[in-house]
Scaffold this active site. Structure first.
Site, PDB file in Angstrom:
ATOM      1  N   ARG A   1      -8.554  -8.115   5.805  1.00 10.25           N
ATOM      2  CA  ARG A   1      -9.448  -9.368   5.305  1.00 10.25           C
ATOM      3  C   ARG A   1      -8.198  -9.800   4.987  1.00 10.25           C
ATOM      4  O   ARG A   1      -8.188 -11.385   5.940  1.00 10.25           O
ATOM      5  CB  ARG A   1     -10.039  -8.836   3.720  1.00 10.25           C
ATOM      6  CG  ARG A   1     -11.404  -8.802   4.136  1.00 10.25           C
ATOM      7  CD  ARG A   1     -11.761  -8.049   2.363  1.00 10.25           C
ATOM      8  NE  ARG A   1     -12.432  -9.573   2.330  1.00 10.25           N
ATOM      9  CZ  ARG A   1     -11.488 -10.485   1.204  1.00 10.25           C
ATOM     10  NH1 ARG A   1     -11.046  -9.969   0.244  1.00 10.25           N
ATOM     11  NH2 ARG A   1     -12.525 -11.798   0.241  1.00 10.25           N
ATOM     12  N   ILE A   2      -7.025  -9.873   4.891  1.00 12.39           N
ATOM     13  CA  ILE A   2      -5.360 -10.877   4.496  1.00 12.39           C
ATOM     14  C   ILE A   2      -5.003 -10.774   6.149  1.00 12.39           C
ATOM     15  O   ILE A   2      -4.432 -11.439   6.635  1.00 12.39           O
ATOM     16  CB  ILE A   2      -5.108 -10.796   3.667  1.00 12.39           C
ATOM     17  CG1 ILE A   2      -5.854 -10.834   2.066  1.00 12.39           C
ATOM     18  CG2 ILE A   2      -3.617 -11.204   3.809  1.00 12.39           C
ATOM     19  CD1 ILE A   2      -4.877 -10.132   1.003  1.00 12.39           C
TER      20      ILE A   2
ATOM     21  N   ASP B   1      -3.090  -1.417  13.270  1.00 10.85           N
ATOM     22  CA  ASP B   1      -3.436  -1.272  11.828  1.00 10.85           C
ATOM     23  C   ASP B   1      -4.363   0.121  12.331  1.00 10.85           C
ATOM     24  O   ASP B   1      -4.303   1.168  13.145  1.00 10.85           O
ATOM     25  CB  ASP B   1      -4.732  -2.380  11.740  1.00 10.85           C
ATOM     26  CG  ASP B   1      -4.992  -1.512  10.537  1.00 10.85           C
ATOM     27  OD1 ASP B   1      -5.352  -2.750   9.287  1.00 10.85           O
ATOM     28  OD2 ASP B   1      -5.748  -0.343   9.900  1.00 10.85           O
TER      29      ASP B   1
ATOM     30  N   PRO C   1      -1.813  -1.774   1.708  1.00  9.00           N
ATOM     31  CA  PRO C   1      -1.493  -0.974   0.464  1.00  9.00           C
ATOM     32  C   PRO C   1      -0.363  -0.083   0.341  1.00  9.00           C
ATOM     33  O   PRO C   1      -0.135   0.086   2.319  1.00  9.00           O
ATOM     34  CB  PRO C   1      -2.895  -1.273  -0.002  1.00  9.00           C
ATOM     35  CG  PRO C   1      -3.634  -0.433   1.448  1.00  9.00           C
ATOM     36  CD  PRO C   1      -3.295  -1.705   2.172  1.00  9.00           C
TER      37      PRO C   1
ATOM     38  N   ASN D   1       2.679   5.473   3.664  1.00  2.00           N
ATOM     39  CA  ASN D   1       3.522   4.092   3.802  1.00  2.00           C
ATOM     40  C   ASN D   1       4.879   3.425   3.148  1.00  2.00           C
ATOM     41  O   ASN D   1       5.694   2.308   3.495  1.00  2.00           O
ATOM     42  CB  ASN D   1       3.386   3.180   4.675  1.00  2.00           C
ATOM     43  CG  ASN D   1       2.040   2.361   3.316  1.00  2.00           C
ATOM     44  OD1 ASN D   1       2.682   2.747   2.245  1.00  2.00           O
ATOM     45  ND2 ASN D   1       1.035   1.810   3.591  1.00  2.00           N
TER      46      ASN D   1
ATOM     47  N   ALA E   1       2.936  -8.236   0.534  1.00  2.00           N
ATOM     48  CA  ALA E   1       1.650  -7.474   0.534  1.00  2.00           C
ATOM     49  C   ALA E   1       2.621  -6.606  -0.980  1.00  2.00           C
ATOM     50  O   ALA E   1       1.870  -6.402  -2.127  1.00  2.00           O
ATOM     51  CB  ALA E   1       2.098  -6.430   1.762  1.00  2.00           C
ATOM     52  N   ARG E   2       3.371  -5.593  -0.681  1.00  2.00           N
ATOM     53  CA  ARG E   2       4.215  -4.197  -1.829  1.00  2.00           C
ATOM     54  C   ARG E   2       5.232  -4.171  -1.141  1.00  2.00           C
ATOM     55  O   ARG E   2       5.895  -3.773  -0.301  1.00  2.00           O
ATOM     56  CB  ARG E   2       3.103  -3.091  -2.019  1.00  2.00           C
ATOM     57  CG  ARG E   2       1.561  -3.448  -2.488  1.00  2.00           C
ATOM     58  CD  ARG E   2       1.812  -3.553  -4.409  1.00  2.00           C
ATOM     59  NE  ARG E   2       0.927  -3.616  -4.734  1.00  2.00           N
ATOM     60  CZ  ARG E   2      -0.074  -4.996  -4.888  1.00  2.00           C
ATOM     61  NH1 ARG E   2       0.029  -5.831  -4.452  1.00  2.00           N
ATOM     62  NH2 ARG E   2      -1.261  -4.843  -5.736  1.00  2.00           N
TER      63      ARG E   2
ATOM     64  N   ASP F   1       7.068 -12.166  -1.251  1.00  2.00           N
ATOM     65  CA  ASP F   1       7.251 -12.524  -2.667  1.00  2.00           C
ATOM     66  C   ASP F   1       6.515 -11.193  -3.494  1.00  2.00           C
ATOM     67  O   ASP F   1       6.068 -11.388  -4.586  1.00  2.00           O
ATOM     68  CB  ASP F   1       5.489 -12.827  -2.089  1.00  2.00           C
ATOM     69  CG  ASP F   1       4.458 -13.972  -2.845  1.00  2.00           C
ATOM     70  OD1 ASP F   1       5.083 -13.853  -4.161  1.00  2.00           O
ATOM     71  OD2 ASP F   1       3.481 -12.939  -3.725  1.00  2.00           O
TER      72      ASP F   1
ATOM     73  N   GLU G   1       8.933  -4.304  -9.039  1.00  2.00           N
ATOM     74  CA  GLU G   1       9.063  -4.765 -10.047  1.00  2.00           C
ATOM     75  C   GLU G   1       7.975  -5.286 -11.350  1.00  2.00           C
ATOM     76  O   GLU G   1       8.190  -6.277 -12.121  1.00  2.00           O
ATOM     77  CB  GLU G   1       8.443  -5.976  -8.830  1.00  2.00           C
ATOM     78  CG  GLU G   1       6.675  -5.828  -8.464  1.00  2.00           C
ATOM     79  CD  GLU G   1       6.368  -7.075  -7.712  1.00  2.00           C
ATOM     80  OE1 GLU G   1       5.357  -7.177  -8.047  1.00  2.00           O
ATOM     81  OE2 GLU G   1       6.984  -7.334  -7.153  1.00  2.00           O
TER      82      GLU G   1
ATOM     83  N   HIS H   1       5.440 -13.072  -6.468  1.00  2.00           N
ATOM     84  CA  HIS H   1       4.507 -12.378  -6.817  1.00  2.00           C
ATOM     85  C   HIS H   1       3.074 -13.201  -6.991  1.00  2.00           C
ATOM     86  O   HIS H   1       2.555 -12.951  -7.947  1.00  2.00           O
ATOM     87  CB  HIS H   1       4.138 -11.128  -7.374  1.00  2.00           C
ATOM     88  CG  HIS H   1       2.946 -10.148  -7.384  1.00  2.00           C
ATOM     89  ND1 HIS H   1       3.387  -8.471  -7.359  1.00  2.00           N
ATOM     90  CD2 HIS H   1       1.800 -10.497  -6.603  1.00  2.00           C
ATOM     91  CE1 HIS H   1       2.368  -8.088  -6.844  1.00  2.00           C
ATOM     92  NE2 HIS H   1       1.886  -8.962  -5.893  1.00  2.00           N
TER      93      HIS H   1
END
Length: 327
Positions: A153-154, A173, A204, A209, A231-232, A256, A261, A293
């Protein structure tokens, strides 16, 4: 039905928790503190708990299970902060919460433009009345190829935003999406790395990954590539990132999120000595923007996060299909 809410924030979440708990007939217990072994007992008598991105390790999962908690609902899309293996072993359910993809997509585009236009250095100079031009010449998006890794979605919202700039868009993807195909060209990762001037991450974090952006993948990229991560943090090998910024291989980064963290963000830590050496190094580069974040943080997102976290618990309690169930 009862839900205990950890990391409960009066200044932005309270009105939504009050609104939706009344709408759904849910009794709430709340604590402003993150869940720990010391305060886990607050959840005694509650079968459901709602948390944010604070670490819930195996010992804490076990403690909640022993107290009778059936489900951990995180008010975030990501759930890598929860020990899923332990929850699975104990038969506990885990759910996440989706929110408007526009918040992160808009923020991502902002980081792209700020990185390309060297806005960090421009703003720093302006504060000192240094209005010189040398070293702050930027690049224009229509002249660039942007690689979007992850078209959920993002990622799809980012692609839609980018179409207005006229840039070439590549996408990767594991599961291709027809909506994304209308605006972007799917390629394999090697091709995306090799042809993109700017790469943005939107997936995610999983075991598969972890550190997908590493010394090997960076070596395949163009010189002066720009990396964006909303993302992460664990998607990027921080050591490789720093080394390639220092060498000039990476032209800029907008981050971000960073590795390790947990326990740092969303608290006032200005008087603390942080054990985050990589953070200090990254913030010291003139071509790296690091934000705490915050990409998710909009009025719509907070409403969505609270609503979906409570709805997730309610659906489990009613034995109905739960779209936010991850375990």
């Amino acid at each position: 039905m009862k839900v205990f809410v950890y990391s409960y924030r009066e200044f932005d979440e309270a009105e939504w928790f009050t609104h939706f708990s009344k709408e759904y007939g849910i009794e709430l217990g709340t604590s402003p503190d993150a869940p720990t072994l010391e305060n886990a007992s607050l959840a005694k008598g509650y079968e459901y708990i709602s948390i944010i991105t604070t670490k819930v390790d195996a010992m804490l999962v076990q403690r909640f299970h022993d107290l009778g908690v059936r489900m951990i609902s995180t008010r975030t899309v990501g759930y890598d902060h929860i020990d899923l293996d332990k929850a699975r072993e104990l038969g506990m359910q885990v759910g996440n919460a989706t929110y408007s993809p526009n918040c992160v997509a808009d923020y991502t585009l902002m980081l792209m433009l700020m990185s390309l236009r060297k806005m960090k250095r421009i703003m720093q100079r302006a504060e000192l009345n240094d209005f010189s031009l040398q070293g702050i010449q930027g690049r224009e998006l229509p002249n660039l190829t942007v690689g979007v890794v992850g078209t959920g979605r993002i990622g799809r919202s980012v692609i839609r935003n980018l179409t207005g700039f006229g840039c070439r868009i590549l996408a990767y993807d594991l599961y291709e999406n027809e909506e994304a195909k209308a605006c972007a060209t799917y390629v394999n990762l090697d091709t995306l790395y090799a042809q993109s001037d700017l790469i943005t991450l939107h997936m995610p974090l999983t075991n598969d990954n972890f550190h997908m952006i590493n010394e090997s993948s960076i070596s395949q990229m163009k010189d002066q590539v720009v990396l964006i991560n909303t993302a992460r943090g664990g998607l990027i090998d921080t050591k490789a990132l720093i080394e390639n910024i220092e060498s000039g291989k990476i032209g800029a980064a907008g981050l971000d999120v960073i590795e390790n963290e947990f326990g740092m963000y969303y608290f006032d830590r200005k008087s603390d000595i942080l054990d985050k050496r990589d953070l200090y190094i990254l913030r010291g580069f003139p071509n790296v923007i690091v934000t705490p974040h915050m990409a998710f943080y909009t009025d719509q997102a907070i409403s969505d996060m609270v609503k979906h976290s409570l709805e997730s618990c309610l659906l489990v309690d009613q034995g109905k299909p739960n779209p936010w169930n991850v375990l």
